[in-house]
Design a protein around this motif. Structure first.
Motif, PDB file in Angstrom:
ATOM      1  N   GLY A 171       0.793  -1.226   0.000  1.00 44.58           N
ATOM      2  CA  GLY A 171       0.000   0.000   0.000  1.00 44.58           C
ATOM      3  C   GLY A 171       0.822   1.271   0.000  1.00 44.58           C
ATOM      4  N   ILE A 172       2.067   1.202  -0.475  1.00 42.05           N
ATOM      5  CA  ILE A 172       2.937   2.383  -0.491  1.00 42.05           C
ATOM      6  C   ILE A 172       3.327   2.696  -1.934  1.00 42.05           C
ATOM      7  CG2 ILE A 172       5.117   3.385   0.303  1.00 42.05           C
ATOM      8  CD1 ILE A 172       4.932   1.350   2.674  1.00 42.05           C
ATOM      9  N   ALA A 173       2.999   3.892  -2.400  1.00 41.61           N
ATOM     10  CA  ALA A 173       3.300   4.245  -3.788  1.00 41.61           C
ATOM     11  C   ALA A 173       3.734   5.688  -3.965  1.00 41.61           C
ATOM     12  CB  ALA A 173       2.075   3.984  -4.682  1.00 41.61           C
ATOM     13  N   ASP A 174       3.682   6.472  -2.889  1.00 38.20           N
ATOM     14  CA  ASP A 174       4.070   7.881  -3.025  1.00 38.20           C
ATOM     15  C   ASP A 174       4.730   8.371  -1.742  1.00 38.20           C
ATOM     16  OD1 ASP A 174       1.976   8.241  -1.226  1.00 38.20           O
ATOM     17  OD2 ASP A 174       0.641   9.197  -2.680  1.00 38.20           O
ATOM     18  N   GLY A 175       5.036   9.664  -1.710  1.00 36.83           N
ATOM     19  CA  GLY A 175       5.728  10.232  -0.564  1.00 36.83           C
ATOM     20  C   GLY A 175       4.912  10.203   0.711  1.00 36.83           C
ATOM     21  N   ARG A 176       3.603  10.289   0.578  1.00 37.20           N
ATOM     22  CA  ARG A 176       2.756  10.213   1.768  1.00 37.20           C
ATOM     23  C   ARG A 176       2.877   8.841   2.421  1.00 37.20           C
ATOM     24  NH1 ARG A 176      -2.681  12.111  -1.109  1.00 37.20           N
ATOM     25  NH2 ARG A 176      -1.711  10.772  -2.695  1.00 37.20           N
ATOM     26  N   GLY A 177       2.967   7.795   1.582  1.00 35.43           N
ATOM     27  CA  GLY A 177       3.135   6.446   2.104  1.00 35.43           C
ATOM     28  C   GLY A 177       4.470   6.268   2.798  1.00 35.43           C
ATOM     29  N   LEU A 178       5.533   6.842   2.202  1.00 36.08           N
ATOM     30  CA  LEU A 178       6.852   6.783   2.831  1.00 36.08           C
ATOM     31  C   LEU A 178       6.840   7.501   4.173  1.00 36.08           C
ATOM     32  CD1 LEU A 178       9.887   6.313   3.030  1.00 36.08           C
ATOM     33  CD2 LEU A 178      10.230   8.240   1.481  1.00 36.08           C
ATOM     34  N   ALA A 179       6.260   8.690   4.205  1.00 37.07           N
ATOM     35  CA  ALA A 179       6.206   9.460   5.453  1.00 37.07           C
ATOM     36  C   ALA A 179       5.410   8.715   6.521  1.00 37.07           C
ATOM     37  CB  ALA A 179       5.581  10.831   5.187  1.00 37.07           C
ATOM     38  N   ALA A 180       4.287   8.146   6.122  1.00 38.72           N
ATOM     39  CA  ALA A 180       3.458   7.398   7.071  1.00 38.72           C
ATOM     40  C   ALA A 180       4.213   6.202   7.628  1.00 38.72           C
ATOM     41  CB  ALA A 180       2.178   6.936   6.390  1.00 38.72           C
ATOM     42  N   ALA A 181       4.946   5.499   6.758  1.00 37.34           N
ATOM     43  CA  ALA A 181       5.713   4.333   7.201  1.00 37.34           C
ATOM     44  C   ALA A 181       6.766   4.724   8.229  1.00 37.34           C
ATOM     45  CB  ALA A 181       6.366   3.654   6.001  1.00 37.34           C
ATOM     46  N   MET A 182       7.431   5.847   7.990  1.00 37.26           N
ATOM     47  CA  MET A 182       8.462   6.310   8.930  1.00 37.26           C
ATOM     48  C   MET A 182       7.843   6.660  10.281  1.00 37.26           C
ATOM     49  SD  MET A 182      11.225   6.278   6.971  1.00 37.26           S
ATOM     50  CE  MET A 182      12.470   7.436   7.456  1.00 37.26           C
ATOM     51  N   ILE A 183       6.698   7.295  10.248  1.00 43.35           N
ATOM     52  CA  ILE A 183       6.022   7.671  11.491  1.00 43.35           C
ATOM     53  C   ILE A 183       5.588   6.422  12.265  1.00 43.35           C
ATOM     54  CG2 ILE A 183       3.932   8.764  12.420  1.00 43.35           C
ATOM     55  CD1 ILE A 183       4.253  10.860  10.163  1.00 43.35           C
ATOM     56  N   LEU A 184       5.245   5.357  11.546  1.00 40.67           N
ATOM     57  CA  LEU A 184       4.827   4.112  12.189  1.00 40.67           C
ATOM     58  C   LEU A 184       5.992   3.312  12.759  1.00 40.67           C
ATOM     59  CD1 LEU A 184       2.131   2.911   9.637  1.00 40.67           C
ATOM     60  CD2 LEU A 184       1.710   3.755  11.952  1.00 40.67           C
ATOM     61  N   GLY A 185       7.220   3.731  12.438  1.00 35.71           N
ATOM     62  CA  GLY A 185       8.381   3.050  12.999  1.00 35.71           C
ATOM     63  C   GLY A 185       9.287   2.384  11.988  1.00 35.71           C
ATOM     64  N   ALA A 186       8.935   2.439  10.708  1.00 29.31           N
ATOM     65  CA  ALA A 186       9.789   1.848   9.677  1.00 29.31           C
ATOM     66  C   ALA A 186      10.982   2.759   9.395  1.00 29.31           C
ATOM     67  CB  ALA A 186       8.992   1.618   8.400  1.00 29.31           C
ATOM     68  N   GLU A 187      12.040   2.170   8.858  1.00 30.14           N
ATOM     69  CA  GLU A 187      13.218   2.940   8.453  1.00 30.14           C
ATOM     70  C   GLU A 187      13.456   2.851   6.950  1.00 30.14           C
ATOM     71  OE1 GLU A 187      16.695   2.801  11.060  1.00 30.14           O
ATOM     72  OE2 GLU A 187      15.521   1.531  12.418  1.00 30.14           O
ATOM     73  N   GLY A 188      12.455   2.374   6.253  1.00 32.35           N
ATOM     74  CA  GLY A 188      12.517   2.278   4.809  1.00 32.35           C
ATOM     75  C   GLY A 188      11.220   1.692   4.295  1.00 32.35           C
ATOM     76  N   VAL A 189      11.071   1.689   2.967  1.00 30.34           N
ATOM     77  CA  VAL A 189       9.875   1.116   2.360  1.00 30.34           C
ATOM     78  C   VAL A 189      10.271   0.221   1.190  1.00 30.34           C
ATOM     79  CG1 VAL A 189       8.330   3.000   3.025  1.00 30.34           C
ATOM     80  CG2 VAL A 189       9.564   3.134   0.838  1.00 30.34           C
ATOM     81  N   GLN A 190       9.430  -0.761   0.951  1.00 27.90           N
ATOM     82  CA  GLN A 190       9.544  -1.558  -0.274  1.00 27.90           C
ATOM     83  C   GLN A 190       8.344  -1.224  -1.141  1.00 27.90           C
ATOM     84  OE1 GLN A 190      10.851  -5.860  -0.737  1.00 27.90           O
ATOM     85  NE2 GLN A 190       8.650  -6.110  -0.971  1.00 27.90           N
ATOM     86  N   ILE A 191       8.604  -0.911  -2.406  1.00 28.15           N
ATOM     87  CA  ILE A 191       7.563  -0.498  -3.339  1.00 28.15           C
ATOM     88  C   ILE A 191       7.574  -1.418  -4.554  1.00 28.15           C
ATOM     89  CG2 ILE A 191       6.837   1.358  -4.897  1.00 28.15           C
ATOM     90  CD1 ILE A 191       7.935   3.337  -2.852  1.00 28.15           C
ATOM     91  N   GLY A 192       6.408  -1.933  -4.908  1.00 27.28           N
ATOM     92  CA  GLY A 192       6.311  -2.814  -6.065  1.00 27.28           C
ATOM     93  C   GLY A 192       5.472  -2.246  -7.174  1.00 27.28           C
ATOM     94  N   THR A 193       4.175  -2.132  -6.941  1.00 25.70           N
ATOM     95  CA  THR A 193       3.223  -1.739  -7.976  1.00 25.70           C
ATOM     96  C   THR A 193       3.616  -0.438  -8.671  1.00 25.70           C
ATOM     97  OG1 THR A 193       1.441  -2.872  -6.787  1.00 25.70           O
ATOM     98  CG2 THR A 193       0.788  -1.249  -8.420  1.00 25.70           C
ATOM     99  N   ARG A 194       4.076   0.552  -7.909  1.00 24.56           N
ATOM    100  CA  ARG A 194       4.445   1.835  -8.521  1.00 24.56           C
ATOM    101  C   ARG A 194       5.584   1.678  -9.517  1.00 24.56           C
ATOM    102  NH1 ARG A 194       4.437   4.979 -11.469  1.00 24.56           N
ATOM    103  NH2 ARG A 194       4.463   7.242 -11.394  1.00 24.56           N
ATOM    104  N   PHE A 195       6.554   0.818  -9.192  1.00 20.66           N
ATOM    105  CA  PHE A 195       7.694   0.640 -10.082  1.00 20.66           C
ATOM    106  C   PHE A 195       7.354  -0.181 -11.324  1.00 20.66           C
ATOM    107  CE2 PHE A 195      10.653   1.491  -6.333  1.00 20.66           C
ATOM    108  CZ  PHE A 195      11.019   2.739  -6.817  1.00 20.66           C
ATOM    109  N   VAL A 196       6.258  -0.958 -11.270  1.00 19.51           N
ATOM    110  CA  VAL A 196       5.811  -1.634 -12.487  1.00 19.51           C
ATOM    111  C   VAL A 196       5.527  -0.589 -13.572  1.00 19.51           C
ATOM    112  CG1 VAL A 196       4.021  -3.079 -13.536  1.00 19.51           C
ATOM    113  CG2 VAL A 196       4.812  -3.568 -11.213  1.00 19.51           C
ATOM    114  N   CYS A 197       4.942   0.514 -13.141  1.00 20.16           N
ATOM    115  CA  CYS A 197       4.562   1.580 -14.075  1.00 20.16           C
ATOM    116  C   CYS A 197       5.706   2.581 -14.245  1.00 20.16           C
ATOM    117  CB  CYS A 197       3.292   2.262 -13.597  1.00 20.16           C
ATOM    118  SG  CYS A 197       1.892   1.131 -13.554  1.00 20.16           S
TER     119      CYS A 197
END
Length: 315
Positions: A171-197
């Motif tokens: 469920g991460i495809a943009d900067g809002r998703g990255l920011a939300a993940a960091m706030i939740l305690g993550a130190e990075g994100v893995q992105i799939g669907t967005r990079f397909v396009c």
């Protein structure tokens, strides 16, 4: 600039990892993501070891930066694929669909970083005790094979439970998703669907366009009755799955229906009868553009979101 332990451990500029999607995550996409400062990943899927080795060699010719290979541990070729990874001294290995324990010692000997995908707190803690370098915490919003817990609920629980870095996925495809993940305690994100396009992704244009055109409720789950649910876009194939499951057809017969269907969509472009694996975030993808533009836009948006959020809290 967003710099975390994930960047330090993996030797990358930005804490962004590209998902290791079978048939989609080729050397071309992996090299493009690595060249843009993230970590590109080659998806081994069920491919034989010689095929995976060719992709590794191709990627080495396209980038001098770190990249990795995703190993599907249920693959019939998993032992041979690991041998190829060790032979070629691949910098990072991500794993899914199993326990990478039997390979950790050999990978550690050559300095490879090991990052398993985990769907639960218990498995994350077990992987940490076995010496992995980080964990990818994937929520049910992701495309392809999924678990049950959502990214938003799972990430903070695992971040509280382990000391190794957490990488959020699903469920991460943009900067809002990255920011939300960091706030939740993550130190990075893995992105799939967005990079397909992306321009560099070798997936068929029909596959990319199906994702771009997708709406919020188009990514559905099939195969729950088999114990191996898969999220993909609605089409003729998903309707066939639904029909068979409602009739109580055996899991073996249902799984036969899905054999070869991902390749049919990704390579051949049959997005009606093929399996168009994509996450729930498909409706937010936007358009097809170069990988570097995707990453640059994502980082800029994340920094703006986090800055704006702090301003709100100061009021």
């Amino acid at each position: 600039m967003i710099y975390t332990r994930v960047c330090e451990i993996l030797g990358i500029e930005h804490p962004i990892i590209q998902g290791g999607m079978a048939w989609v995550a080729t050397a071309e996409l992996a090299a493009a993501v690595s060249n843009a400062g993230g970590l590109g990943i080659i998806g081994a899927g069920n491919a034989p070891a010689d095929v995976v080795e060719k992709e590794i060699i191709k990627a080495k010719g396209m980038t001098g930066k770190p990249f990795g290979v995703n190993v599907m541990l249920l693959s019939p070729f998993v032992d041979e694929v690991m041998d190829v990874i060790i032979k070629n001294k691949v910098k990072v290995v991500t794993t899914g669909a199993g326990n990478p324990g039997k390979y950790i010692g050999r990978l550690k000997e050559i300095g490879t970083r090991i990052i398993p995908v985990v769907p639960s707190v218990a498995l994350a803690k077990r992987m940490e005790s076995m010496g992995v370098d980080a964990v990818i915490v994937e929520g049910t919003e992701a495309g392809g094979h999924i678990g049950e817990l959502t990214t938003m609920c799972l990430v903070p629980q695992i971040a509280d439970a382990v000391r190794v870095p957490v990488i959020a996925a699903g469920g991460i495809a943009d900067g809002r998703g990255l920011a939300a993940a960091m706030i939740l305690g993550a130190e990075g994100v893995q992105i799939g669907t967005r990079f397909v396009c992306s321009d560099e992704c070798t997936a068929h244009k029909n596959y990319k366009e199906a994702i771009v055109k997708a709406k919020d409720r188009d990514a559905v789950v099939t195969g729950r009755s088999t114990g191996h649910p898969v999220r993909c876009l609605k089409n003729r194939l998903t309707r066939e799955f639904e029909y068979l499951e409602q009739r109580g057809i055996s899991p073996e017969e249902i799984e036969k229906l899905g054999a070869g269907k991902l390749k049919e969509a990704v390579v051949d472009g049959n997005v009606e009868s093929g399996s168009v694996m994509a996450g729930q975030i498909a409706g937010l993808v936007g358009d097809i553009k170069p990988v570097k533009e995707i990453i640059d836009q994502l980082l800029k948006e994340a920094e703006n979101v986090m800055s704006d959020t702090m301003q709100i809290f100061r009021r």
